[in-house]
Design a protein around this motif. Structure first.
Motif, short mmCIF file in Angstrom:
data_model
loop_
_atom_site.label_atom_id
_atom_site.label_comp_id
_atom_site.label_asym_id
_atom_site.label_seq_id
_atom_site.Cartn_x
_atom_site.Cartn_y
_atom_site.Cartn_z
N GLN A 88 28.87 -3.29 24.52
CA GLN A 88 28.86 -4.59 25.17
C GLN A 88 27.44 -5.14 25.25
OE1 GLN A 88 31.79 -6.43 26.95
NE2 GLN A 88 32.36 -5.39 25.06
N ARG A 89 27.26 -6.37 24.76
CA ARG A 89 25.98 -7.05 24.84
C ARG A 89 26.19 -8.42 25.46
NH1 ARG A 89 21.90 -4.86 21.22
NH2 ARG A 89 22.40 -2.63 21.10
N VAL A 90 25.09 -9.01 25.90
CA VAL A 90 25.14 -10.33 26.53
C VAL A 90 24.87 -11.40 25.47
CG1 VAL A 90 24.21 -11.83 28.32
CG2 VAL A 90 24.35 -9.36 28.71
N GLY A 91 25.79 -12.34 25.33
CA GLY A 91 25.67 -13.40 24.34
C GLY A 91 25.30 -14.74 24.94
N ARG A 92 25.53 -15.77 24.18
CA ARG A 92 25.20 -17.14 24.59
C ARG A 92 25.89 -17.49 25.90
NH1 ARG A 92 25.70 -21.97 20.29
NH2 ARG A 92 24.01 -23.24 21.11
N GLY A 93 25.13 -18.08 26.81
CA GLY A 93 25.69 -18.47 28.10
C GLY A 93 25.99 -17.30 29.02
N GLY A 94 25.50 -16.11 28.68
CA GLY A 94 25.74 -14.92 29.51
C GLY A 94 27.09 -14.28 29.29
N VAL A 95 27.81 -14.72 28.26
CA VAL A 95 29.15 -14.17 27.98
C VAL A 95 29.01 -12.82 27.27
CG1 VAL A 95 31.32 -14.54 26.74
CG2 VAL A 95 30.16 -16.46 27.84
N LEU A 96 29.74 -11.82 27.75
CA LEU A 96 29.71 -10.50 27.12
C LEU A 96 30.52 -10.51 25.82
CD1 LEU A 96 30.22 -8.09 30.16
CD2 LEU A 96 28.09 -8.56 28.94
N PHE A 97 30.04 -9.77 24.83
CA PHE A 97 30.80 -9.60 23.59
C PHE A 97 30.57 -8.18 23.08
CE2 PHE A 97 26.60 -10.65 22.05
CZ PHE A 97 26.47 -9.99 20.85
N THR A 98 31.42 -7.76 22.15
CA THR A 98 31.30 -6.42 21.56
C THR A 98 30.50 -6.51 20.28
OG1 THR A 98 33.45 -5.76 22.48
CG2 THR A 98 32.59 -4.45 20.64
N ILE A 99 29.38 -5.80 20.25
CA ILE A 99 28.53 -5.78 19.05
C ILE A 99 28.94 -4.59 18.19
CG2 ILE A 99 26.65 -4.32 19.92
CD1 ILE A 99 24.68 -6.27 18.59
N TYR A 100 28.88 -4.78 16.87
CA TYR A 100 29.24 -3.72 15.93
C TYR A 100 28.00 -3.20 15.23
CZ TYR A 100 33.94 -5.56 16.58
OH TYR A 100 35.12 -5.99 17.13
N LYS A 101 27.90 -1.89 15.13
CA LYS A 101 26.82 -1.26 14.39
C LYS A 101 27.40 -0.03 13.69
CE LYS A 101 22.63 -1.54 16.50
NZ LYS A 101 21.56 -1.14 17.43
N PHE A 102 26.72 0.42 12.65
CA PHE A 102 27.11 1.73 12.11
C PHE A 102 26.66 2.79 13.11
CE2 PHE A 102 27.12 -0.12 7.66
CZ PHE A 102 28.46 0.13 7.45
N ARG A 103 27.52 3.78 13.32
CA ARG A 103 27.18 4.85 14.27
C ARG A 103 26.03 5.68 13.73
NH1 ARG A 103 28.70 10.09 14.60
NH2 ARG A 103 30.26 9.81 12.95
N THR A 104 25.00 5.87 14.55
CA THR A 104 23.83 6.65 14.14
C THR A 104 23.61 7.87 15.03
OG1 THR A 104 22.36 5.28 15.50
CG2 THR A 104 22.67 4.62 13.18
N MET A 105 24.48 8.07 16.01
CA MET A 105 24.33 9.20 16.92
C MET A 105 25.56 10.09 16.88
SD MET A 105 22.61 7.66 20.36
CE MET A 105 20.99 6.88 20.33
#
Length: 196
Positions: free
Chosen positions: A42-59
């Protein structure tokens, strides 16, 4: 062309052109360590709206729930993850976020809520007035983050007191000066930095 139109065209084109590489990376991650190829947060997007960010797993999946900061030779990072992080390949799935409209190709990097809460109020409003991006000036020009954190006895404090203010300066600079031409400059300089 509008910023959104460019984002959509470039991200869809990128996903199509990079699909063989994305598949190969996903298979490599699955082979290298147990767990899914993608990591969601979960990251904070435009206007403070939360969204799910996608990344390749590195851990390693069983160790992901630790500290949100990665410092030095973090034992949680997998062998594949070390290389993916070095060349920023773990960020490629964020092209999906751009297609969905959560992010832009260029903009202030999205933070987790606990660090956004540390932004001074006027700067928070300014930074969150635009869509977050995959790359920005801070990603290119602020290269000392890991070194600063690795030298600190308290990486969390160092991030909040030293790294975050430096990043915020770049975020504010982008919001004030943003234009299509600057976006193209940032994209070009990001690609050069990755190749180097």
């Amino acid at each position: 062309m509008s910023k959104r139109g460019f984002d959509l065209l470039a991200s869809l084109g990128g996903l199509v052109l990079l699909s063989p590489a994305l598949l190969a990376i996903a298979l490599w991650i699955r082979w290298d360590s147990p767990g899914p190829a993608l990591y969601r947060q979960q990251r904070v997007g435009r206007g403070g709206v939360l969204f799910t960010i996608y990344k390749f797993r590195t851990m390693h999946q069983r160790l992901e729930a630790g500290a949100e900061l990665t410092v030095g030779h973090d034992p949680r990072v997998t062998r594949a993850g070390t290389l993916l992080r070095r060349y920023k390949l773990d960020e490629l799935p964020q092209l999906i976020n751009v297609v969905r409209g959560d992010m832009s190709l260029v903009g202030p990097r999205p933070e987790v809520p606990r660090y956004v809460a540390c932004y001074p109020e006027p700067l928070r409003r300014m930074v969150l007035s635009v869509a977050p991006g995959i790359t920005d000036w801070a990603s290119i020009l602020y290269k000392d983050e890991n070194a600063v954190l690795a030298r600190s006895a308290d990486p969390e404090r160092a991030y909040i007191d030293t790294v975050l203010p430096a990043k915020l300066d770049y975020y504010v600079r982008y919001v004030r000066e943003r234009s299509f031409w600057i976006d193209l400059q940032i994209i070009a300089r990001t690609l050069v930095a990755i190749v180097r």
